[in-house]
Design a protein around this motif. Structure first.
Motif, PDB file in Angstrom:
ATOM      1  N   VAL A 193       1.308  -1.498  -0.259  1.00 38.74           N
ATOM      2  CA  VAL A 193      -0.243  -0.195  -0.299  1.00 38.74           C
ATOM      3  C   VAL A 193       0.805   1.156  -0.344  1.00 38.74           C
ATOM      4  O   VAL A 193       1.985   1.605   1.036  1.00 38.74           O
ATOM      5  CB  VAL A 193      -0.746  -0.228   1.382  1.00 38.74           C
ATOM      6  N   TYR A 210      -3.915  -0.724   5.025  1.00 39.51           N
ATOM      7  CA  TYR A 210      -3.455  -1.568   5.639  1.00 39.51           C
ATOM      8  C   TYR A 210      -3.152  -2.466   6.595  1.00 39.51           C
ATOM      9  O   TYR A 210      -3.012  -3.558   6.328  1.00 39.51           O
ATOM     10  CB  TYR A 210      -2.223  -0.995   5.982  1.00 39.51           C
ATOM     11  N   ALA A 216       0.477  -7.298   3.646  1.00 37.62           N
ATOM     12  CA  ALA A 216       0.444  -5.952   3.194  1.00 37.62           C
ATOM     13  C   ALA A 216       1.814  -5.590   3.833  1.00 37.62           C
ATOM     14  O   ALA A 216       2.449  -5.821   5.063  1.00 37.62           O
ATOM     15  CB  ALA A 216      -0.643  -5.149   3.520  1.00 37.62           C
ATOM     16  N   LEU A 218       3.727  -1.003   4.252  1.00 35.67           N
ATOM     17  CA  LEU A 218       2.789   0.421   4.106  1.00 35.67           C
ATOM     18  C   LEU A 218       4.271   0.903   3.879  1.00 35.67           C
ATOM     19  O   LEU A 218       4.772   0.788   4.282  1.00 35.67           O
ATOM     20  CB  LEU A 218       2.458   0.413   5.208  1.00 35.67           C
TER      21      LEU A 218
END
Length: 269
Positions: A193, A210, A216, A218
């Motif tokens: 992200v 996120y 994920a 970030l």
């Protein structure tokens, strides 16, 4: 190189460049493939790039009825199946990021790794720093001039069709997307992200996106806005290529990615 693909109900313009594993670039709302110009030279060295222009964008004609992210994700699934011929990495910017998330939910078998830039998972009223900005947007407003020029230069539907597309796109932003944390947790593609620290979306919304995703990372780029791929292309290219290469090393002090029972990703304390 560009050509049309006859998908189900949508004659879709797309371009290709480079060689290697397939990577699909999904442009932002009201935009065309030209907005990826700063990324193409670097990404095409390592990947076979596919750049479809979504329904009512660029050289792809409009279709009847409301515009919906879910329909655009369906078009992307069809594009992956019929043009790419299988799973690919996805990089989506703004609306393209929303389409990437929905594609990964609909067909996880077709999405390898994913990067979403300046993306939302809720309507503008819940995600934007200044949601009232939509109230000032009309097809003829000054803030829409740049997008209007992109549309007029490329659309096969002609300049007179612009008001119909602009009105339906703004309506879409008011009411879509409508994902929640449970939906996002079902995304299995490893996802990066990216957002600017002065993005259209609140940092809180980006952090919630996120935290809700299963796997994920970030990146908040300092000194950047919603146009971070244009403002800092070298940094965005570095982040994209690093994520798509995989092999992320474990951190020395993991919390969200700690082994064992996962902590509550929605906790704020």
């Amino acid at each position: 190189m560009g050509d049309y693909a006859d998908l189900a109900g949508v004659r879709t313009w797309y371009e290709t460049e480079g060689s290697g594993d397939p990577l699909v670039l999904l442009h932002g709302g009201f935009c065309t493939n030209d907005t990826w110009g700063a990324q193409l030279p670097e990404l095409a060295v390592s990947y076979r790039l596919y750049l479809p222009e979504r329904r009512a964008h660029g050289r792809t004609p409009d279709v009847e009825g409301p515009l919906a992210y879910t329909d655009m994700a369906g078009d992307t699934v069809a594009f992956l199946e019929s043009v790419v011929g299988g799973p690919a990495h996805l990089v989506g910017w703004s609306d393209g990021g929303v389409v990437a998330l929905l594609t990964a939910l609909a067909r996880p078998d077709l999405v390898r790794r994913m990067v979403v830039i300046g993306a939302t998972f809720r309507p503008a009223s819940e995600a934007f720093v200044a949601p009232e900005m939509l109230d000032a947007l009309t097809p003829d407003s000054a803030d829409m001039a740049f997008f209007r020029e992109l549309y007029v230069a490329a659309s096969p539907d002609g300049p007179d069709h612009w008001p119909a597309v602009a009105t339906r796109m703004i309506d879409m932003w008011r009411t879509q997307p409508t994902l929640d944390a449970g939906d996002l947790a079902a995304v299995r593609a490893p996802t990066l992200v990216i957002a600017g620290d002065d993005d259209l979306m609140t940092l809180e919304h980006t952090a919630a996106l996120y935290r809700a995703l299963h796997d994920a990372r970030l990146a908040v780029v300092p000194g950047a806005s919603h146009l971070v791929p244009l403002e800092q292309p070298a940094e965005v290219d570095r982040l994209i290529l690093g994520h798509l290469a995989g092999g992320e090393a474990g951190t020395m002090m993991p919390v969200l990615r700690a082994p064992g029972p996962a902590p509550d990703r929605d906790a704020t304390g």
